[in-house]
Design a protein around this motif. Structure first.
Motif, PDB file in Angstrom:
ATOM      1  N   ILE A  95      -1.792   4.847  -2.391  1.00 42.40           N
ATOM      2  CA  ILE A  95      -1.116   6.090  -2.021  1.00 42.40           C
ATOM      3  C   ILE A  95      -1.358   7.046  -3.179  1.00 42.40           C
ATOM      4  O   ILE A  95      -0.923   6.794  -4.302  1.00 42.40           O
ATOM      5  CB  ILE A  95       0.395   5.882  -1.794  1.00 42.40           C
ATOM      6  CG1 ILE A  95       0.625   4.900  -0.646  1.00 42.40           C
ATOM      7  CG2 ILE A  95       1.078   7.223  -1.511  1.00 42.40           C
ATOM      8  CD1 ILE A  95       2.087   4.515  -0.432  1.00 42.40           C
ATOM      9  N   GLY A  96      -2.069   8.122  -2.926  1.00 42.11           N
ATOM     10  CA  GLY A  96      -2.453   9.057  -3.977  1.00 42.11           C
ATOM     11  C   GLY A  96      -1.325   9.978  -4.393  1.00 42.11           C
ATOM     12  O   GLY A  96      -0.179   9.852  -3.961  1.00 42.11           O
TER      13      GLY A  96
ATOM     14  N   HIS B  57       5.947  11.709  -0.467  1.00 42.25           N
ATOM     15  CA  HIS B  57       5.300  10.545  -1.082  1.00 42.25           C
ATOM     16  C   HIS B  57       6.303   9.421  -1.320  1.00 42.25           C
ATOM     17  O   HIS B  57       5.962   8.247  -1.244  1.00 42.25           O
ATOM     18  CB  HIS B  57       4.618  10.943  -2.396  1.00 42.25           C
ATOM     19  CG  HIS B  57       3.252  11.487  -2.189  1.00 42.25           C
ATOM     20  ND1 HIS B  57       3.010  12.680  -1.566  1.00 42.25           N
ATOM     21  CD2 HIS B  57       2.041  10.980  -2.496  1.00 42.25           C
ATOM     22  CE1 HIS B  57       1.718  12.889  -1.510  1.00 42.25           C
ATOM     23  NE2 HIS B  57       1.100  11.878  -2.060  1.00 42.25           N
ATOM     24  N   GLN B  58       7.540   9.782  -1.595  1.00 45.15           N
ATOM     25  CA  GLN B  58       8.580   8.780  -1.803  1.00 45.15           C
ATOM     26  C   GLN B  58       8.810   7.990  -0.504  1.00 45.15           C
ATOM     27  O   GLN B  58       8.866   6.769  -0.517  1.00 45.15           O
ATOM     28  CB  GLN B  58       9.889   9.468  -2.219  1.00 45.15           C
ATOM     29  CG  GLN B  58       9.769  10.334  -3.454  1.00 45.15           C
ATOM     30  CD  GLN B  58       9.704   9.544  -4.733  1.00 45.15           C
ATOM     31  OE1 GLN B  58      10.585   8.737  -4.982  1.00 45.15           O
ATOM     32  NE2 GLN B  58       8.694   9.772  -5.537  1.00 45.15           N
TER      33      GLN B  58
ATOM     34  N   VAL C  48      -8.050   0.207   0.752  1.00 45.70           N
ATOM     35  CA  VAL C  48      -7.596   0.971   1.910  1.00 45.70           C
ATOM     36  C   VAL C  48      -6.773   2.149   1.404  1.00 45.70           C
ATOM     37  O   VAL C  48      -5.751   1.967   0.735  1.00 45.70           O
ATOM     38  CB  VAL C  48      -6.744   0.105   2.861  1.00 45.70           C
ATOM     39  CG1 VAL C  48      -6.300   0.907   4.072  1.00 45.70           C
ATOM     40  CG2 VAL C  48      -7.505  -1.141   3.276  1.00 45.70           C
ATOM     41  N   LEU C  49      -7.233   3.351   1.713  1.00 39.92           N
ATOM     42  CA  LEU C  49      -6.540   4.559   1.288  1.00 39.92           C
ATOM     43  C   LEU C  49      -5.564   4.994   2.373  1.00 39.92           C
ATOM     44  O   LEU C  49      -5.938   5.078   3.544  1.00 39.92           O
ATOM     45  CB  LEU C  49      -7.538   5.680   1.025  1.00 39.92           C
ATOM     46  CG  LEU C  49      -8.686   5.346   0.066  1.00 39.92           C
ATOM     47  CD1 LEU C  49      -9.631   6.536  -0.057  1.00 39.92           C
ATOM     48  CD2 LEU C  49      -8.158   4.930  -1.289  1.00 39.92           C
ATOM     49  N   LEU C  50      -4.323   5.252   1.996  1.00 40.89           N
ATOM     50  CA  LEU C  50      -3.378   5.814   2.947  1.00 40.89           C
ATOM     51  C   LEU C  50      -3.628   7.313   2.960  1.00 40.89           C
ATOM     52  O   LEU C  50      -3.396   7.999   1.958  1.00 40.89           O
ATOM     53  CB  LEU C  50      -1.937   5.475   2.565  1.00 40.89           C
ATOM     54  CG  LEU C  50      -1.483   4.135   3.139  1.00 40.89           C
ATOM     55  CD1 LEU C  50      -2.126   2.974   2.417  1.00 40.89           C
ATOM     56  CD2 LEU C  50       0.003   4.026   3.138  1.00 40.89           C
ATOM     57  N   ASP C  51      -4.146   7.798   4.071  1.00 43.07           N
ATOM     58  CA  ASP C  51      -4.669   9.149   4.146  1.00 43.07           C
ATOM     59  C   ASP C  51      -4.383   9.721   5.532  1.00 43.07           C
ATOM     60  O   ASP C  51      -4.516   9.013   6.537  1.00 43.07           O
ATOM     61  CB  ASP C  51      -6.182   9.102   3.892  1.00 43.07           C
ATOM     62  CG  ASP C  51      -6.817  10.466   3.854  1.00 43.07           C
ATOM     63  OD1 ASP C  51      -6.856  11.051   2.757  1.00 43.07           O
ATOM     64  OD2 ASP C  51      -7.278  10.937   4.906  1.00 43.07           O
ATOM     65  N   GLU C  52      -4.025  10.989   5.572  1.00 45.45           N
ATOM     66  CA  GLU C  52      -3.674  11.613   6.850  1.00 45.45           C
ATOM     67  C   GLU C  52      -4.822  11.599   7.860  1.00 45.45           C
ATOM     68  O   GLU C  52      -4.599  11.699   9.065  1.00 45.45           O
ATOM     69  CB  GLU C  52      -3.194  13.045   6.626  1.00 45.45           C
ATOM     70  CG  GLU C  52      -4.264  13.967   6.065  1.00 45.45           C
ATOM     71  CD  GLU C  52      -3.715  15.351   5.744  1.00 45.45           C
ATOM     72  OE1 GLU C  52      -2.729  15.779   6.373  1.00 45.45           O
ATOM     73  OE2 GLU C  52      -4.284  16.004   4.854  1.00 45.45           O
ATOM     74  N   HIS C  53      -6.059  11.456   7.386  1.00 42.67           N
ATOM     75  CA  HIS C  53      -7.219  11.432   8.279  1.00 42.67           C
ATOM     76  C   HIS C  53      -7.664  10.006   8.619  1.00 42.67           C
ATOM     77  O   HIS C  53      -8.700   9.812   9.237  1.00 42.67           O
ATOM     78  CB  HIS C  53      -8.388  12.203   7.668  1.00 42.67           C
ATOM     79  CG  HIS C  53      -8.037  13.621   7.357  1.00 42.67           C
ATOM     80  ND1 HIS C  53      -7.762  14.556   8.327  1.00 42.67           N
ATOM     81  CD2 HIS C  53      -7.871  14.261   6.177  1.00 42.67           C
ATOM     82  CE1 HIS C  53      -7.460  15.706   7.762  1.00 42.67           C
ATOM     83  NE2 HIS C  53      -7.517  15.551   6.461  1.00 42.67           N
TER      84      HIS C  53
ATOM     85  N   VAL D 257       0.782   6.621  -7.274  1.00 42.18           N
ATOM     86  CA  VAL D 257       0.721   7.592  -8.359  1.00 42.18           C
ATOM     87  C   VAL D 257       2.132   8.120  -8.583  1.00 42.18           C
ATOM     88  O   VAL D 257       2.726   8.730  -7.694  1.00 42.18           O
ATOM     89  CB  VAL D 257      -0.242   8.759  -8.037  1.00 42.18           C
ATOM     90  CG1 VAL D 257      -0.190   9.811  -9.132  1.00 42.18           C
ATOM     91  CG2 VAL D 257      -1.667   8.235  -7.875  1.00 42.18           C
ATOM     92  N   GLY D 258       2.687   7.835  -9.746  1.00 43.51           N
ATOM     93  CA  GLY D 258       4.031   8.294 -10.094  1.00 43.51           C
ATOM     94  C   GLY D 258       5.118   7.341  -9.643  1.00 43.51           C
ATOM     95  O   GLY D 258       4.958   6.592  -8.681  1.00 43.51           O
TER      96      GLY D 258
END
Length: 156
Positions: free
Chosen positions: A103-104, A130-131, A71-76, A8-9
């Motif tokens: 990556i959201g 995020h970068q 696959v979501l890159l997620d802290e959890h 995103v971005g």
């Protein structure tokens, strides 16, 4: 297997962007790899964080196909050592046609994206911009490719 990274971005830091481009070029010697950039939302001052996540989620879900393994890159998410990530990636390459990592945005994922995700992965318990997450992730994909091929990039 085709591997896709949805972001995103845009990556705005030119040094990080150059590093990402370098690793993406390296990865494509091992597998088809593509980055899809979801444009940042405009005029978000009147939107809540939840509304921003929902709109970003709609844009993310438009890029995901029915048979994709997401696959979501997620802290959890699950943390893996590089060797374990390489083994996981090699197994996925044998039974997945399109592997999509996401990556959201700054506020995370909408519930609809979490529902579509097949699994979650965490790069670390630490928080990165995020970068930087983008750069770290593509380096890890490249590292996994070299581990799978038995090349000397990774030292254990």
């Amino acid at each position: 297997m085709k591997t896709v990274l949805i972001l995103v971005g845009k990556t705005t830091n030119k040094h990080i962007s150059a590093c990402i481009d370098d690793y993406v070029g390296r990865i494509t010697h091992y597998m088809p790899f593509e980055i899809l950039v979801i444009p940042e939302l405009k005029n978000t001052k009147s939107l809540t964080f939840a509304q921003q996540k929902e709109r970003e989620g709609e844009l993310i879900l438009r890029q995901i196909q029915d048979g994709d393994h997401v696959v979501l890159l997620d802290e959890h998410g699950k943390e893996r050592r590089s060797i374990d990530f390489a083994s996981w990636l090699e197994k996925k390459s044998q039974n997945v046609r399109r592997l999509v990592f996401v990556i959201g945005g700054a506020y995370g994922f909408a519930d609809s994206v979490y529902q579509r995700g097949n699994e979650k992965v965490s790069l670390s318990q630490m928080t990165f911009s995020h970068q930087m997450v983008r750069m770290i992730f593509v380096e890890q994909v490249y590292r996994a490719c070299t581990i799978i091929k038995g090349e000397p990039y990774h030292h254990e």
